[in-house]
Design an enzyme around this catalytic site. Sequence first.
Site, short mmCIF file in Angstrom:
data_model
loop_
_atom_site.label_atom_id
_atom_site.label_comp_id
_atom_site.label_asym_id
_atom_site.label_seq_id
_atom_site.Cartn_x
_atom_site.Cartn_y
_atom_site.Cartn_z
N GLY A 1 20.64 -39.08 -29.19
CA GLY A 1 19.31 -38.49 -29.27
C GLY A 1 18.20 -39.42 -28.87
O GLY A 1 18.41 -40.44 -28.22
N SER A 2 17.02 -39.05 -29.30
CA SER A 2 15.78 -39.70 -28.92
C SER A 2 15.66 -41.12 -29.47
O SER A 2 16.17 -41.44 -30.54
CB SER A 2 14.61 -38.87 -29.45
OG SER A 2 13.40 -39.57 -29.35
N THR A 3 14.92 -41.94 -28.74
CA THR A 3 14.64 -43.30 -29.19
C THR A 3 13.82 -43.31 -30.47
O THR A 3 13.77 -44.32 -31.17
CB THR A 3 13.90 -44.11 -28.11
OG1 THR A 3 12.73 -43.40 -27.73
CG2 THR A 3 14.78 -44.34 -26.91
N VAL A 4 13.18 -42.19 -30.80
CA VAL A 4 12.43 -42.09 -32.05
C VAL A 4 13.38 -42.19 -33.24
O VAL A 4 12.97 -42.50 -34.36
CB VAL A 4 11.58 -40.79 -32.09
CG1 VAL A 4 10.81 -40.67 -33.39
CG2 VAL A 4 10.62 -40.76 -30.92
N GLY A 5 14.67 -42.00 -33.01
CA GLY A 5 15.67 -42.17 -34.06
C GLY A 5 15.63 -43.56 -34.68
O GLY A 5 15.90 -43.73 -35.87
#
EC number: 4.2.1.182
Length: 130
Positions: free
Chosen positions: A59-63
């Site tokens: 998933g997203s780097t915001v993870g």
Amino acid sequence: MNVRVISKGNAKGKPLVSNEPLSFLGGVDPKTGKVIDPRHPLKGKSIKNKILIIPGGKGSTVGSYVLYQLAKNKTAPAGIICIKAEPIVAVGAIIAKIPLVDGITIEDMEKLSKCHEVEIKNGKIKMIKK
């Protein structure tokens, strides 16, 4: 088990194992530490204070920021063990100061799932049976 240390530290807790990668953004509630992804095998389980054992993240780097939020909210896993930790999990564990090692095999995951507790200490994994 030969492992690679990605985020230093020691941790001990009950193992929480999944053969599926986990997305922290949208997959884990940072307020509760519960897996909320409706398609993930760990849905409804808490990662708080567990040794999270997964193939890796997705998933997203915001993870990475979600892992940091989990730590700030005291709902983070005690430690993480991966087959292959990609940058999302690695960066998140480092900024959240969560011990992280990788390099285990699927067979290792199965052994760890049968333990009462798992310990990450000085870059080594120790299985604690009841």
